[in-house]
Motif scaffolding. Structure first.
Motif, PDB file in Angstrom:
ATOM      1  N   ARG A 117       0.819  -1.221   0.000  1.00 36.08           N
ATOM      2  CA  ARG A 117       0.000   0.000   0.000  1.00 36.08           C
ATOM      3  C   ARG A 117       0.853   1.273   0.000  1.00 36.08           C
ATOM      4  NH1 ARG A 117      -3.798   2.536  -1.092  1.00 36.08           N
ATOM      5  NH2 ARG A 117      -4.823   3.221   0.824  1.00 36.08           N
ATOM      6  N   LEU A 118       1.956   1.271   0.756  1.00 36.13           N
ATOM      7  CA  LEU A 118       2.722   2.524   0.870  1.00 36.13           C
ATOM      8  C   LEU A 118       3.245   3.034  -0.477  1.00 36.13           C
ATOM      9  CD1 LEU A 118       4.566   2.274   4.305  1.00 36.13           C
ATOM     10  CD2 LEU A 118       2.966   4.054   3.572  1.00 36.13           C
ATOM     11  N   PRO A 119       3.816   2.175  -1.326  1.00 34.71           N
ATOM     12  CA  PRO A 119       4.256   2.688  -2.632  1.00 34.71           C
ATOM     13  C   PRO A 119       3.105   3.289  -3.441  1.00 34.71           C
ATOM     14  CG  PRO A 119       5.178   0.516  -2.215  1.00 34.71           C
ATOM     15  CD  PRO A 119       4.173   0.760  -1.125  1.00 34.71           C
ATOM     16  N   GLN A 120       1.878   2.763  -3.255  1.00 35.71           N
ATOM     17  CA  GLN A 120       0.722   3.291  -4.000  1.00 35.71           C
ATOM     18  C   GLN A 120       0.396   4.732  -3.611  1.00 35.71           C
ATOM     19  OE1 GLN A 120      -2.498   0.610  -3.090  1.00 35.71           O
ATOM     20  NE2 GLN A 120      -1.734  -1.013  -4.427  1.00 35.71           N
ATOM     21  N   VAL A 121       0.754   5.121  -2.385  1.00 33.98           N
ATOM     22  CA  VAL A 121       0.403   6.472  -1.922  1.00 33.98           C
ATOM     23  C   VAL A 121       1.658   7.340  -1.767  1.00 33.98           C
ATOM     24  CG1 VAL A 121      -1.756   5.791  -0.796  1.00 33.98           C
ATOM     25  CG2 VAL A 121       0.382   5.688   0.496  1.00 33.98           C
ATOM     26  N   GLY A 122       2.731   6.930  -2.410  1.00 34.45           N
ATOM     27  CA  GLY A 122       3.957   7.738  -2.374  1.00 34.45           C
ATOM     28  C   GLY A 122       4.744   7.602  -1.082  1.00 34.45           C
ATOM     29  N   GLY A 123       4.490   6.541  -0.347  1.00 33.21           N
ATOM     30  CA  GLY A 123       5.208   6.329   0.909  1.00 33.21           C
ATOM     31  C   GLY A 123       6.379   5.372   0.734  1.00 33.21           C
ATOM     32  N   THR A 124       7.034   5.088   1.854  1.00 34.54           N
ATOM     33  CA  THR A 124       8.198   4.201   1.818  1.00 34.54           C
ATOM     34  C   THR A 124       8.061   3.106   2.868  1.00 34.54           C
ATOM     35  OG1 THR A 124       9.612   6.004   1.089  1.00 34.54           O
ATOM     36  CG2 THR A 124      10.716   4.077   2.029  1.00 34.54           C
ATOM     37  N   PHE A 125       8.271   1.883   2.419  1.00 41.10           N
ATOM     38  CA  PHE A 125       8.279   0.730   3.322  1.00 41.10           C
ATOM     39  C   PHE A 125       9.702   0.205   3.383  1.00 41.10           C
ATOM     40  CE2 PHE A 125       8.571  -3.869   3.562  1.00 41.10           C
ATOM     41  CZ  PHE A 125       7.844  -4.162   4.702  1.00 41.10           C
ATOM     42  N   VAL A 126      10.206   0.050   4.590  1.00 41.91           N
ATOM     43  CA  VAL A 126      11.539  -0.516   4.715  1.00 41.91           C
ATOM     44  C   VAL A 126      11.472  -1.767   5.578  1.00 41.91           C
ATOM     45  CG1 VAL A 126      13.922  -0.157   5.474  1.00 41.91           C
ATOM     46  CG2 VAL A 126      12.623   1.764   4.546  1.00 41.91           C
ATOM     47  N   GLN A 127      11.912  -2.896   5.017  1.00 38.45           N
ATOM     48  CA  GLN A 127      12.115  -4.061   5.875  1.00 38.45           C
ATOM     49  C   GLN A 127      13.544  -3.988   6.386  1.00 38.45           C
ATOM     50  OE1 GLN A 127      10.696  -7.994   4.879  1.00 38.45           O
ATOM     51  NE2 GLN A 127      12.471  -8.891   5.906  1.00 38.45           N
ATOM     52  N   ALA A 128      13.656  -3.750   7.688  1.00 39.37           N
ATOM     53  CA  ALA A 128      14.973  -3.582   8.295  1.00 39.37           C
ATOM     54  C   ALA A 128      15.647  -4.937   8.484  1.00 39.37           C
ATOM     55  CB  ALA A 128      14.822  -2.868   9.626  1.00 39.37           C
ATOM     56  N   GLU A 129      16.891  -4.914   8.938  1.00 42.09           N
ATOM     57  CA  GLU A 129      17.612  -6.170   9.160  1.00 42.09           C
ATOM     58  C   GLU A 129      17.287  -6.773  10.523  1.00 42.09           C
ATOM     59  OE1 GLU A 129      18.824  -3.159   9.009  1.00 42.09           O
ATOM     60  OE2 GLU A 129      20.794  -2.930   9.925  1.00 42.09           O
ATOM     61  N   SER A 130      16.625  -5.992  11.391  1.00 38.64           N
ATOM     62  CA  SER A 130      16.234  -6.502  12.698  1.00 38.64           C
ATOM     63  C   SER A 130      15.271  -5.505  13.323  1.00 38.64           C
ATOM     64  CB  SER A 130      17.455  -6.640  13.616  1.00 38.64           C
ATOM     65  OG  SER A 130      17.918  -5.339  13.976  1.00 38.64           O
ATOM     66  N   GLU A 131      14.657  -5.904  14.434  1.00 34.64           N
ATOM     67  CA  GLU A 131      13.770  -4.985  15.145  1.00 34.64           C
ATOM     68  C   GLU A 131      14.556  -3.818  15.734  1.00 34.64           C
ATOM     69  OE1 GLU A 131      13.642  -8.262  15.390  1.00 34.64           O
ATOM     70  OE2 GLU A 131      11.553  -8.943  15.331  1.00 34.64           O
ATOM     71  N   VAL A 132      15.807  -4.084  16.132  1.00 34.90           N
ATOM     72  CA  VAL A 132      16.638  -3.004  16.695  1.00 34.90           C
ATOM     73  C   VAL A 132      16.826  -1.929  15.630  1.00 34.90           C
ATOM     74  CG1 VAL A 132      18.918  -2.407  17.612  1.00 34.90           C
ATOM     75  CG2 VAL A 132      17.821  -4.558  18.293  1.00 34.90           C
ATOM     76  N   ALA A 133      17.139  -2.367  14.414  1.00 36.46           N
ATOM     77  CA  ALA A 133      17.330  -1.417  13.318  1.00 36.46           C
ATOM     78  C   ALA A 133      16.020  -0.705  12.991  1.00 36.46           C
ATOM     79  CB  ALA A 133      17.851  -2.142  12.086  1.00 36.46           C
ATOM     80  N   ALA A 134      14.931  -1.472  12.885  1.00 38.45           N
ATOM     81  CA  ALA A 134      13.636  -0.879  12.520  1.00 38.45           C
ATOM     82  C   ALA A 134      13.258   0.217  13.502  1.00 38.45           C
ATOM     83  CB  ALA A 134      12.563  -1.959  12.481  1.00 38.45           C
ATOM     84  N   SER A 135      13.451  -0.054  14.791  1.00 40.52           N
ATOM     85  CA  SER A 135      13.005   0.919  15.790  1.00 40.52           C
ATOM     86  C   SER A 135      13.899   2.155  15.780  1.00 40.52           C
ATOM     87  CB  SER A 135      12.969   0.279  17.182  1.00 40.52           C
ATOM     88  OG  SER A 135      14.221  -0.289  17.507  1.00 40.52           O
ATOM     89  N   ASN A 136      15.167   1.991  15.434  1.00 41.69           N
ATOM     90  CA  ASN A 136      16.042   3.167  15.353  1.00 41.69           C
ATOM     91  C   ASN A 136      15.804   3.968  14.071  1.00 41.69           C
ATOM     92  OD1 ASN A 136      17.942   3.449  17.765  1.00 41.69           O
ATOM     93  ND2 ASN A 136      17.930   1.252  17.367  1.00 41.69           N
ATOM     94  N   MET A 137      15.372   3.275  13.010  1.00 39.19           N
ATOM     95  CA  MET A 137      14.922   4.003  11.809  1.00 39.19           C
ATOM     96  C   MET A 137      13.693   4.836  12.164  1.00 39.19           C
ATOM     97  SD  MET A 137      15.235   1.070   8.903  1.00 39.19           S
ATOM     98  CE  MET A 137      16.797   0.304   8.511  1.00 39.19           C
ATOM     99  N   LEU A 138      12.828   4.243  12.966  1.00 38.18           N
ATOM    100  CA  LEU A 138      11.617   4.943  13.421  1.00 38.18           C
ATOM    101  C   LEU A 138      12.007   6.198  14.193  1.00 38.18           C
ATOM    102  CD1 LEU A 138       8.472   4.102  13.444  1.00 38.18           C
ATOM    103  CD2 LEU A 138       8.864   3.563  15.845  1.00 38.18           C
ATOM    104  N   TYR A 139      12.978   6.043  15.086  1.00 38.24           N
ATOM    105  CA  TYR A 139      13.486   7.152  15.901  1.00 38.24           C
ATOM    106  C   TYR A 139      14.007   8.267  14.991  1.00 38.24           C
ATOM    107  CZ  TYR A 139      16.631   9.321  19.469  1.00 38.24           C
ATOM    108  OH  TYR A 139      17.284  10.167  20.313  1.00 38.24           O
ATOM    109  N   GLY A 140      14.814   7.904  14.025  1.00 37.67           N
ATOM    110  CA  GLY A 140      15.380   8.891  13.110  1.00 37.67           C
ATOM    111  C   GLY A 140      14.307   9.599  12.295  1.00 37.67           C
ATOM    112  N   ALA A 141      13.386   8.803  11.733  1.00 39.09           N
ATOM    113  CA  ALA A 141      12.346   9.388  10.874  1.00 39.09           C
ATOM    114  C   ALA A 141      11.391  10.250  11.690  1.00 39.09           C
ATOM    115  CB  ALA A 141      11.585   8.283  10.154  1.00 39.09           C
TER     116      ALA A 141
END
Lengths: 185, 362
Positions: B42-66
């Motif tokens: 869905r995100l690419p359809q609305v101009g968004g970005t989906f990232v599958q991170a390498e781990s939950e630690v990475a995903a949550s720190n991407m969240l922090y940054g964004a």
């Protein structure tokens, strides 16, 4: 008024699919519905089931321990769910794959040779549709035309599938309706 | 918009998109994989970005940054994955960043199992990560409510500049129910501008620095006090709960949240038909917990029963609320086992018998 049913069989028999069709149809019919799958560490060939609730008022528990009906497509499912059905409820058995008699005498048993009928119709994968049709015939949980409408939408663009599955539904429905009248064949 | 039959996980994903979220970072784990799956298409359809991170630690720190950029950001996971995110969640609370985190709880501890549980209540409401912080925690009982609360979660996160957690269980994630998304939705809180967002400095304003490090103890203490004032405001303004069957007199008050409350509502109907007087109180916000409402509702009962898919976690908050004025009983299932309406009814009857005996003795 509430109809609830546990639909169970082997993974790959399409039990989750007919549960979804039933829930969609209930919703189209203006009812409140819930569809709850079992989602353990299952695999193709293992058993799986789903619980569908169709109600005139907001659905309370989507978890049903003693369903008003169980639709069982294989033997392990009969073993597991026969004892659960509410007294006075409905036990719909796929006799093509289940070769033992149900033990309960306090429930209505409807026997459906779902695979044989599906094979007759040259639609061997449509046994689930035959079973769903029989459930609808025996309970009128949702009217047949509404379910047919949902089947048409679900398989839109695949005319052959639509025709074959509607035929399977109708054959099952006739069987279920007859059983409901008390004339279990 | 017309009603659609959706899986809870899909409805949660769609709700985030409807709320204007265009960034998702996550890592797969059962039983919530349908959320990242939905976001990934869905995100690419609305101009968004989906990232599958390498781990939950990475995903949550991407969240922090964004989140630091002021964008509406979202991640989802299930219990063990949420544990891995706790460090970043604490940092986001410390840096006062809005973010929405969905936890579709599975049974633990450790890797546990993949079936529904409510064993992360303590983690969600009492910390989980380190330091003196709070998350707003919302607990839906239906697919529709999950969709509504996820949208509210983004507003609340922006308003308070704080991470918000939506706490569901495997049932909410997996079951399908009709959902309706309101087309003209009004935010549940006024949405303040985000001058704090780090969007690139062009010399036209003070630098926006996102940080959770305060080495001067006096400064940090003031920061802690500011955070506390914010949490106090949540306690004052954000408590949500619902009741079922309490408009009529009742002898037993059942307190349950999430899908367990759904099961209890059916038990309430069945018991009322048998003439058993029982009511349900369902916290919708777990932090802030509806202490006052539970206290008041318990006073009208002879006894209180808490039901959870855990060994008794929310039960402690109920005990705090009731403060010894009524006996508080607990019934729990664990390991992914569910509680049924019949089991609930039995428990209620048992308590009534016991209460009756005590009254006669007394």
């Amino acid at each position: 008024m509430q109809n609830d049913v546990i639909i169970a069989g082997f993974g790959g028999q399409g039990v989750l699919l007919i549960g979804k069709l039933l829930a969609y149809a209930g919703m189209r019919d203006g009812k409140e519905v819930s569809w709850l799958p079992s989602y353990g560490p299952e695999m193709r060939g293992g058993t799986c089931n789903c619980t569908v609730v169709i109600s005139d008022k907001p659905v309370g528990s989507p978890v049903v321990q003693h369903p008003r009906a169980a639709l069982v497509l294989n033997l392990p499912s009969l073993e597991k769910f026969e004892p659960m059905v509410k007294p006075g409820g409905l036990l719909l058995v796929n006799t093509s794959l289940i070769h033992r008699e149900p033990a309960r005498s306090d429930v209505t048993v409807v026997k459906v040779p779902a695979n044989e009928i599906a094979n007759e119709l040259a639609n061997p994968r449509g046994a689930n549709m035959v079973a769903l049709g029989a459930y609808l015939g025996a309970t009128e949980a949702v009217s047949l035309p509404v379910v047919e409408e949902i089947v048409r939408e679900t398989f839109a663009g695949k005319e052959k599938l639509v025709t074959a599955n509607i035929e399977a539904l109708r054959r099952g429905h006739a069987l279920g309706a007859e059983a409901k009248k008390g004339g279990q064949p | 918009m017309a009603k659609k039959l959706m899986k809870g996980s899909e409805a949660i994903g769609e709700a985030a998109i409807q709320a204007g979220c265009r960034l998702f970072f996550g890592y797969p784990i059962t039983p919530q994989n349908e959320i990242p799956e939905y976001m990934s298409h869905r995100l690419p359809q609305v101009g968004g970005t989906f990232v599958q991170a390498e781990s939950e630690v990475a995903a949550s720190n991407m969240l922090y940054g964004a989140a630091g950029s002021g964008a509406r950001v979202f991640t989802s996971s299930s219990s063990p994955g949420i544990s891995l995110m706790m460090e970043a969640i604490s940092y986001m609370a410390g840096a006062e960043l809005p973010a929405v985190i969905v936890n579709i709880m599975r049974a633990g501890p450790g890797l546990g199992g993949i079936l529904p549980s409510q064993g992360d209540y303590f983690q969600a409401t009492k910390g989980g990560g380190h330091g003196d912080y709070r998350l707003l925690v919302l607990a839906p009982w239906s697919v529709q409510e999950a969709a509504d609360l996820v949208q509210d979660a983004f507003d609340l996160a922006d308003f308070y500049r704080n991470p918000v957690m939506v706490l569901g269980d495997g049932l909410i994630g997996q079951m399908m129910e009709p959902v309706e998304f309101r087309t003209e939705r009004v935010p549940c809180k006024p949405l303040p501008p985000k001058p704090w967002a780090s969007t690139g400095w062009r010399g036209d304003r003070a630098k926006a620095i996102i940080n959770s490090l305060f080495l001067d103890p006096e400064v940090l203490e003031q920061h802690n006090r500011n955070l506390k004032a914010k949490y106090d405001a949540m306690v004052r303004d954000e408590v949500r709960f619902a009741t079922y069957g309490t408009e009529r007199p009742y002898d037993v008050l059942v307190v349950a949240y999430g899908t367990v409350a759904r099961v209890v509502s059916t038990a309430v109907d069945n018991l009322r038909e048998e003439g058993v007087r029982v009511g349900l109180l369902r916290p919708i916000t777990l932090f802030p917990f509806p202490y006052e409402a539970v206290r008041a509702a318990a006073r009208r009962a002879k006894a209180v029963l808490v039901i959870e898919l855990s060994c008794g976690q929310m039960a402690e908050d109920v005990q705090l609320a009731v403060a010894g004025s009524r006996p508080v009983h607990f019934h729990g299932r664990q390991g992914g086992m569910l509680v049924s309406p019949e089991e609930t009814a039995e428990k209620v009857k048992e308590i009534l018998k016991q209460t009756g005996k005590e009254a006669r003795r007394g």
